[in-house]
Design an enzyme around this catalytic site. Structure first.
Site, PDB file in Angstrom:
ATOM      1  N   ALA A 254      27.236 -25.999  28.187  1.00  9.82           N
ATOM      2  CA  ALA A 254      28.480 -25.296  28.519  1.00  9.82           C
ATOM      3  C   ALA A 254      29.431 -26.107  29.383  1.00  9.82           C
ATOM      4  O   ALA A 254      30.640 -25.880  29.342  1.00  9.82           O
ATOM      5  CB  ALA A 254      28.147 -23.977  29.214  1.00  9.82           C
ATOM      6  N   GLY A 258      34.581 -24.195  29.021  1.00 14.70           N
ATOM      7  CA  GLY A 258      35.742 -24.043  28.157  1.00 14.70           C
ATOM      8  C   GLY A 258      35.456 -23.230  26.907  1.00 14.70           C
ATOM      9  O   GLY A 258      36.185 -22.293  26.572  1.00 14.70           O
ATOM     10  N   ASP A 277      23.581 -25.359  31.310  1.00 13.29           N
ATOM     11  CA  ASP A 277      23.928 -26.763  31.537  1.00 13.29           C
ATOM     12  C   ASP A 277      22.910 -27.366  32.490  1.00 13.29           C
ATOM     13  O   ASP A 277      22.141 -26.637  33.143  1.00 13.29           O
ATOM     14  CB  ASP A 277      25.340 -26.901  32.108  1.00 13.29           C
ATOM     15  CG  ASP A 277      25.962 -28.258  31.774  1.00 13.29           C
ATOM     16  OD1 ASP A 277      26.495 -28.387  30.658  1.00 13.29           O
ATOM     17  OD2 ASP A 277      25.867 -29.181  32.598  1.00 13.29           O
ATOM     18  N   CYS A 376      32.796 -34.204  20.302  1.00  8.87           N
ATOM     19  CA  CYS A 376      34.173 -34.722  20.324  1.00  8.87           C
ATOM     20  C   CYS A 376      34.117 -36.214  20.020  1.00  8.87           C
ATOM     21  O   CYS A 376      34.835 -37.012  20.613  1.00  8.87           O
ATOM     22  CB  CYS A 376      34.868 -34.437  21.649  1.00  8.87           C
ATOM     23  SG  CYS A 376      33.986 -35.001  23.121  1.00  8.87           S
TER      24      CYS A 376
END
Length: 443
Positions: A254, A258, A277, A376
């Site tokens: 997490a 976001g 996390d 990403c």
């Protein structure tokens, strides 16, 4: 501040970045400006823009300076950027270093000699376009580290140069309207009332776009939780997770929350979402953001060594999102420093970690539930290759094609990518580079 004062501050910021090569540049910049509160907002943006201009072109600037046997100090990088990127004559560059209080010291004899040698080298060459010299090796010409080129070429093929050029540009600022408190239209109106004109994003029904970075966090719309900063590509990943009201959902990596925020809004505060996390500070940041957004269906879990939380909850969740730690190659528009502080060793270590996280996530999903794996990064090693390896280890999972997942999530129009996976990129989609695979566990 005077132009010379801004240049001096930019050189100091570049020195701070060089002194901490493994730390994210945005964190260093935040500390830099926090310790210099006397610098106003306009000056701060000008200083940051100049420093980031050097960082974005660092590979090429280093190459140019190497041609005249010059060490890439912050002062010479700034001078070379003025000469080569901005096209100033040598005399104008020298005037930019006037000395005195709040201005950079004049270039010394050696620095001036190197600057003149650089100008002469440029003048002698044919085919120079801005910072690009025909004698540059491919990786420098493309402004890409050599270790990413095989993966990028496999991803982009003949579009490699186009995508590389797009990655050099500053990114727009995307916002997500928080549907727990407002609508996209109302959020846009609230921002417009504060002088920030936005336009709807193309694919995300939550998104609003500003053409450039603005002080959004100082607006009432932000402080009241009406909007959050989130790239459109990231919003699409949350939408494709299809976290509906009443479901049990895990955001396994997490971070600062976001995507947890977006998932909670999608669930309309009904059901339960767990933000996990390994970093306590990141989860603390998520708590503040959740509170501001009005989220009350979320809990958090901090993973610690020997943690048995995942094993005890095997097969209990309807949706598991893995926003995996990755090289971040898709975010280089926003994080230009990452292209020079991330290397092939990071890629090797991260791919091992990604496989381990995927295996953990796979055990959490109930039969019939979904696992969404996202990065990403635009490197196949972190994306399609990870999914292929996971499916080989977990035959009870199958890929839910993007078109089906898009329709199931209630998204209108055609998805932004062909094929079974979501893949976005700066040149083709105007978003950061993201990858997402939606996997269904067989009942």
């Amino acid at each position: 501040m005077t132009p010379a004062g801004r240049l001096a501050a930019a050189i100091d910021l570049l020195a701070a970045l060089d002194a901490q090569p493994r730390r994210p540049a945005d964190a260093i910049a935040n500390d830099f400006f926090r310790s210099r509160r006397y610098i106003g907002g306009g000056d701060r943006r000008a200083i940051a823009d100049r420093a980031w201009g050097v960082v974005r072109q660092r590979m090429r600037l280093d190459w140019w300076l190497a041609q005249v046997q010059c060490r890439p100090s912050p002062r010479m990088l700034a001078a070379a950027e003025l000469l080569l990127a901005e096209g100033l004559e040598v005399a104008a560059v020298l005037r930019a270093f006037p000395g005195g209080q709040y201005a950079p010291e004049p270039l010394n004899v050696l620095e001036e000699r190197l600057l003149r040698a650089l100008a002469a080298y440029r003048a002698e060459a044919e085919g120079v376009a801005g910072l690009v010299h025909p004698g540059m090796p491919e990786e420098v010409r493309l402004n890409l580290p050599d270790w990413v080129i095989p993966g990028f070429r496999a991803r982009f093929g003949s579009r490699l140069a186009e995508e590389a050029a797009a990655m050099e540009q500053p990114a727009p600022l995307d916002l997500r309207a928080n549907l727990l408190k407002t609508s996209r239209e109302a959020a846009a109106a609230a921002l417009a009332a504060e002088g920030l004109e936005t336009e709807p994003t193309r694919w995300s029904p939550w998104g609003l776009r500003l053409p450039s970075r603005k002080p959004v966090t100082a607006t009432a719309a932000f402080t009241e939780g009406l909007v959050e900063v989130q790239d459109e590509g990231s919003q699409l990943i949350a939408l494709l997770t299809d976290a509906r009201p009443g479901l049990r959902v895990v955001d396994l990596c997490a971070g600062a929350g976001g995507k947890t925020l977006a998932l909670a809004a999608s669930m309309k505060n009904k059901g339960r979402i767990t933000a996990c996390d390994v970093s306590a500070p990141r989860l603390e940041g998520a708590v503040r953001r959740l509170r501001r957004a009005g989220v009350d269906n979320a809990e958090r879990h901090l993973f610690t060594p020997g943690d048995r939380w995942a094993r005890r909850r095997a097969g209990q969740f309807d949706r598991v999102l893995v926003d995996a730690p990755c090289t971040g190659t898709g975010t280089w528009r926003r994080n230009p420093d990452a292209r020079i502080r991330t290397g092939s060793n990071d890629l090797r270590e991260l791919t091992v970690k990604q496989g381990e996280i995927l295996d953990t996530a796979g055990e959490l999903v109930r039969p019939g539930g979904r696992l969404v794996y996202a990065t990403c990064s635009l490197l196949p090693e972190e994306d399609e290759d990870q999914i292929a390896a996971f499916l080989g280890r977990h035959p009870d999972y199958a890929v839910l094609p993007l078109a089906e997942a898009w329709q199931a999530a209630g998204l209108s129009g055609a998805p932004p990518a062909e094929g079974p996976y979501l893949v976005t990129s700066p040149a083709r989609h105007g978003t950061d580079g993201f990858f997402a695979a939606i996997l269904q566990r067989r009942s």
